[in-house]
Structure formats: structure tokens, C-alpha cells
Design a protein around this motif. Structure first.
Motif, PDB file in Angstrom:
ATOM      1  N   GLU A   2       0.815  -1.207   0.000  1.00 53.65           N
ATOM      2  CA  GLU A   2       0.000   0.000   0.000  1.00 53.65           C
ATOM      3  C   GLU A   2       0.853   1.264   0.000  1.00 53.65           C
ATOM      4  N   ALA A   3       2.016   1.192   0.603  1.00 51.53           N
ATOM      5  CA  ALA A   3       2.893   2.368   0.643  1.00 51.53           C
ATOM      6  C   ALA A   3       3.322   2.744  -0.771  1.00 51.53           C
ATOM      7  N   ARG A   4       3.613   1.762  -1.593  1.00 53.80           N
ATOM      8  CA  ARG A   4       4.005   2.045  -2.978  1.00 53.80           C
ATOM      9  C   ARG A   4       2.834   2.653  -3.724  1.00 53.80           C
ATOM     10  N   TYR A  54       5.526   0.663   9.572  1.00 54.51           N
ATOM     11  CA  TYR A  54       4.364   0.902   8.711  1.00 54.51           C
ATOM     12  C   TYR A  54       4.225  -0.222   7.687  1.00 54.51           C
ATOM     13  N   LEU A  55       5.330  -0.603   7.079  1.00 54.69           N
ATOM     14  CA  LEU A  55       5.287  -1.665   6.078  1.00 54.69           C
ATOM     15  C   LEU A  55       4.835  -2.992   6.671  1.00 54.69           C
ATOM     16  N   LEU A  56       5.180  -3.222   7.937  1.00 54.16           N
ATOM     17  CA  LEU A  56       4.798  -4.471   8.598  1.00 54.16           C
ATOM     18  C   LEU A  56       3.393  -4.424   9.188  1.00 54.16           C
ATOM     19  N   THR A  62       2.663   6.642   8.812  1.00 51.97           N
ATOM     20  CA  THR A  62       3.780   6.356   7.910  1.00 51.97           C
ATOM     21  C   THR A  62       5.101   6.942   8.376  1.00 51.97           C
ATOM     22  N   SER A  63       5.053   7.816   9.387  1.00 52.33           N
ATOM     23  CA  SER A  63       6.292   8.472   9.800  1.00 52.33           C
ATOM     24  C   SER A  63       6.676   8.216  11.254  1.00 52.33           C
TER      25      SER A  63
END
Length: 104
Positions: A2-4, A54-56, A62-63
């Protein structure tokens, strides 16, 4: 990831190249077919300007803990003897509660 997708600027192929990966690696990660190594996750976080947490899925922010000065402080506290840590965290919790109450 989702971050991408949130970034909206990187295709799977773009991210794969930035990470020095080959083939459809990002797609396989995103479909949970393969788990990336810790090093790959760190690089993905750096490229996407977010955190490993965040990725996990450990946080929606996100920060969180991207502030290196704050992270250093937390690492310092973690290295202190338990009694000192407890005193610092007790004081910190009281200060946080005070600030939250002001905003009500």
C-alpha cells in the motif's frame, strides 16, 4: 504494498529496479507469495519514505519513529537500568497526559 500505491509514482518495476531486485519481486511480495528479507524491507521503507513498522502493519502512521533524534532518545532510555527507565517513563506519561488534557 500500500505504501508504494499511496506514493502513486512508482510501479512495481520501478521499485524493483530501485531496490536492485530482479524480475517480478515486488509483485510477489505484494501478493504474499514470498517474504522479503529484513534488508529489503529496510530499503523499501527508505525508498518509499516510510518506516519498517508501517510496512509491517504495526502502525497506520507512515512516519512514526522516522525522527532520528526521537529514536535515539528511545534507544537511550531502553539502555538504562530498569528502575531508571520506569522513572523516566512515569514522568513522560504524566507529561503526555497533561498535554492531552490541555487539548480537550
Amino acid at each position: 504494498m500500500e505504501a508504494r500505491k499511496r506514493e502513486g509514482r512508482l510501479s512495481q518495476e520501478d521499485l524493483t529496479q530501485l531496490l536492485g531486485q530482479r524480475g517480478p519481486a515486488i509483485g510477489r511480495y505484494e501478493r504474499d507469495e514470498v517474504k522479503p528479507s529484513v534488508d529489503v524491507v529496510k530499503r523499501v521503507a527508505a525508498v518509499l519514505d516510510t518506516t519498517v513498522g508501517y510496512l509491517l502493519g504495526e502502525t497506520e502512521d507512515t512516519s512514526v519513529l522516522k525522527d532520528q533524534a526521537m529514536l535515539k532518545r528511545l534507544n537511550d532510555i531502553a539502555s538504562f537500568p530498569e528502575q531508571d527507565r520506569e522513572h523516566i517513563l512515569y514522568t513522560l506519561d504524566a507529561m503526555i497526559k497533561s498535554v492531552k488534557l490541555k487539548s480537550l
